[in-house]
Design an enzyme around this catalytic site. Sequence first.
Site, PDB file in Angstrom:
ATOM      1  N   SER A  20       1.936  -5.808  14.166  1.00 18.56           N
ATOM      2  CA  SER A  20       3.070  -5.906  13.968  1.00 18.56           C
ATOM      3  C   SER A  20       3.852  -7.543  13.240  1.00 18.56           C
ATOM      4  CB  SER A  20       4.044  -5.463  14.803  1.00 18.56           C
ATOM      5  OG  SER A  20       3.659  -6.187  15.674  1.00 18.56           O
ATOM      6  N   HIS A  24       0.230  -1.881   8.684  1.00 14.08           N
ATOM      7  CA  HIS A  24       0.608  -2.162   9.925  1.00 14.08           C
ATOM      8  C   HIS A  24       2.263  -0.135   9.318  1.00 14.08           C
ATOM      9  CE1 HIS A  24       5.489  -3.438  11.618  1.00 14.08           C
ATOM     10  NE2 HIS A  24       4.106  -2.816  12.087  1.00 14.08           N
ATOM     11  N   GLU A  64       3.731  -0.668   5.921  1.00 15.58           N
ATOM     12  CA  GLU A  64       3.671  -2.128   5.119  1.00 15.58           C
ATOM     13  C   GLU A  64       2.073  -1.932   5.106  1.00 15.58           C
ATOM     14  OE1 GLU A  64       5.831  -4.491   7.688  1.00 15.58           O
ATOM     15  OE2 GLU A  64       7.383  -5.255   6.343  1.00 15.58           O
ATOM     16  N   ASN A 107       9.453  -5.984  10.006  1.00 15.04           N
ATOM     17  CA  ASN A 107       9.520  -6.468  10.786  1.00 15.04           C
ATOM     18  C   ASN A 107      10.870  -8.289  11.531  1.00 15.04           C
ATOM     19  OD1 ASN A 107       9.334  -4.861  12.804  1.00 15.04           O
ATOM     20  ND2 ASN A 107       7.184  -5.693  13.631  1.00 15.04           N
TER      21      ASN A 107
END
Length: 706
Positions: free
Chosen positions: A427, A448, A460, A498
């Site tokens: 992540s 991800h 992702e 993120n």
Amino acid sequence: MEKSFTLSRLDSGIAVLTMDVPGETMNTLRAEFGPEICEMLAEIKSDASIRGVVIISGKKDSFVAGADISMLDACSTAGDARELSKQGHEVFFALESLTIPVVAAINGACLGGGLELALACHQRVCSDSNKTMLGLPEVQLGLLPGGGGTQRLPRLVGIAKALDMMLTGKQLRPKQALKLGLVDDVVPESILLQTAVEMALAGARPAKKRKVSLVEKLLEGTPVGRNIIFDQALKQVNKKTQGNYPAPEKIIDCVRQGMTKDMVKGLEVEAQHFGDLVVSSESEALRSIFFATTDMKKESGAGDVSPKAVNKVMVLGGGLMGGGIASVTTTKAKIPVRVKDISETGLSNALAYAYKLLAKGVKRRHMTPAVRDNLMALMTTTTEYKGIKDADMVVEAVFEDLNLKHQMVKDVERECGEHTIFASNTSSLPIKQIAEAAERPENVIGLHYFSPVEKMPLVEVIAHEKTSPQTIATTVAFARKQGKTPIVVKDGAGFYVNRILALYMNEAANLLLEGQSVDHLDKALVKFGFPVGPMTLLDEVGIDVGAKISPILEKELGERFKAPAAFDKLLADDRKGRKNGKGFYQYGNKAKKKLVDESVYGVLGLTPATDKEPRAVAERCVMQMLNEAVRCLEEGIISSPRDGDIGAIFGIGFPPFLGGPFRYMDSLGAKHLVETLKRYQSEFGDRFTPCDRLVEMAESGAKFYD
Ligand SMILES: C[C@@H](O)CC(=O)SCCNC(=O)CCNC(=O)[C@H](O)C(C)(C)COP(=O)(O)OP(=O)(O)OC[C@H]1O[C@@H](n2cnc3c(N)ncnc32)[C@H](O)[C@@H]1OP(=O)(O)O
């Protein structure tokens, strides 16, 4: 113009009206079809030999997918859209008024205006195909059923059930539709037309008397009871939408007016509300999401490169993420998976995760126990690197430890094939760093997922400089088979989602340390349109996870990512969130209402001050997210504003009615954004410095979407 409707006469005297819009994969309803349909109806009425009509689609696996959404986009005024609705009312009324039986034969998607067309028929029969779905999903586009659905559906299935369908946009499977009374029969596709013809020949039987419970009779049979239903529905809708979505209230008003006064009034109100909604900013934003995701389905992620087949997968790590990834691979992509973990506990967790998902499907009658067992059989487990020589892809979902991931890269290159893709679910770690251990870095990629894996639609796909185009295309195609919406992002700490989330969360922590209460912060961001607030999200993701990612982002991306001191104090007090029952909120108590764990203020040395205006609280957090999203576009982390919008909406629940961060910024204007950021910069420091791209756009007046 090529015809979209053909009329063929059977010896039995039944006329089959086939809809097959030329050059389209799906039938959709357009204003220009009105005269053609009316011409057909006139021909039917004038031919005494025609004893009944069957309406069927000429498309494989789809009936009618609704009104053409592009046609709605072309409406420049509410009046234009209102006229479309009224035209639909007239055509469907003419169909319904035929004195001979009219039966809809439905196979595949029967949605929106397509279902409204079927509701204007006297009876409906559908196939038992798993492609057959019936629903009124307009609310998901910020609209309401504008072809008479708000009036015909409640009269067919009852007010409460009709409201449930229209307010959620849920799509019913054949058996559910039969049970609800939406269709009169469900048959194999091979005899669908024959059955519809027989129904037409038998004459329009009165709609089967639906089983009506005593409660429904009392509630729906009296004005007082009906008002209770409408008022309850309104209360639930406002709680869910926080007033951010106008369509649900208007749906309730259409049904209320139609069932209180009469259908003529109901249709008049429906056309009015439909027109207003089509030109609303909320619906324009939601329709843009539909078209964006539809366009994305056609993109390989690597230009013209075709993906390779993925026939066998290995998942490393049977924890929360690994279990979820393995589960969606078997249950959705239906690809055999071999899960490896260092412990039997991890392996049993992965199996239990998959079984729980499949058991839900059986309970909801979406699948049979036999199908469940067949899908479960696709998942095997091991604590060794055995039986994976032929794996086409390995997805690692282990701790965020670079050395451990390096070891796994080496293991996979030793134990699997030269073609095997190594996809990391990291992540935050740059994929380039993970690939440093690879002899075949072209096969290394980031994939991800977001938790919970079976619910969050986004993934992702992160390519580092040496990742091959074929690896990208294969990974994108694999994610799509899992039912995911993939965006391809450039390698970099935190990737896109993120990275923008981290600054949003940090600003919420800053507000907490300034004395804003936990629940006030959460309520402010939920009111803004997020599904949950930042404090709740941190508890769910894990305070320890947030604390682990922050220093990586700060090291790679700079000072602005420095997390407030709050995290250290919370972890020192062993507060990890829901996972260990100790965080910002209380866990384990039986109280229905979620309660703040007030002791968290003592740990942080805080006394909650008077709460700031919710909009101001939300703006500070959101401004951080918007500014960083533009930086990501500027640096090429995301390749377009469209991907940035879809990534934020599908990855962290950015309010869909705003269309995503980039559409929202266009609505605010770059000038306003820069002024606001500068005001915050002077008050709270350089973390609010507007990025160069925004400053340039403020000067030029440019927008992200033309
Ligand atoms: C009168 C009022 O009640 C107003 C309405 O009816 S509003 C419309 C209500 N209908 C919907 O919201 C359904 C929208 N469509 C879907 O959900 C899906 O397309 C599907 C479930 C029907 C099929 O999904 P899938 O098999 O994944 O296929 P695609 O989504 O890729 O769609 C294939 C092509 O069809 C085009 N398309 C589908 N629905 C519509 C529509 N309502 N309007 C315009 N175009 C539609 C879609 O764009 C794809 O087109 P392409 O050229 O092949 O890219």
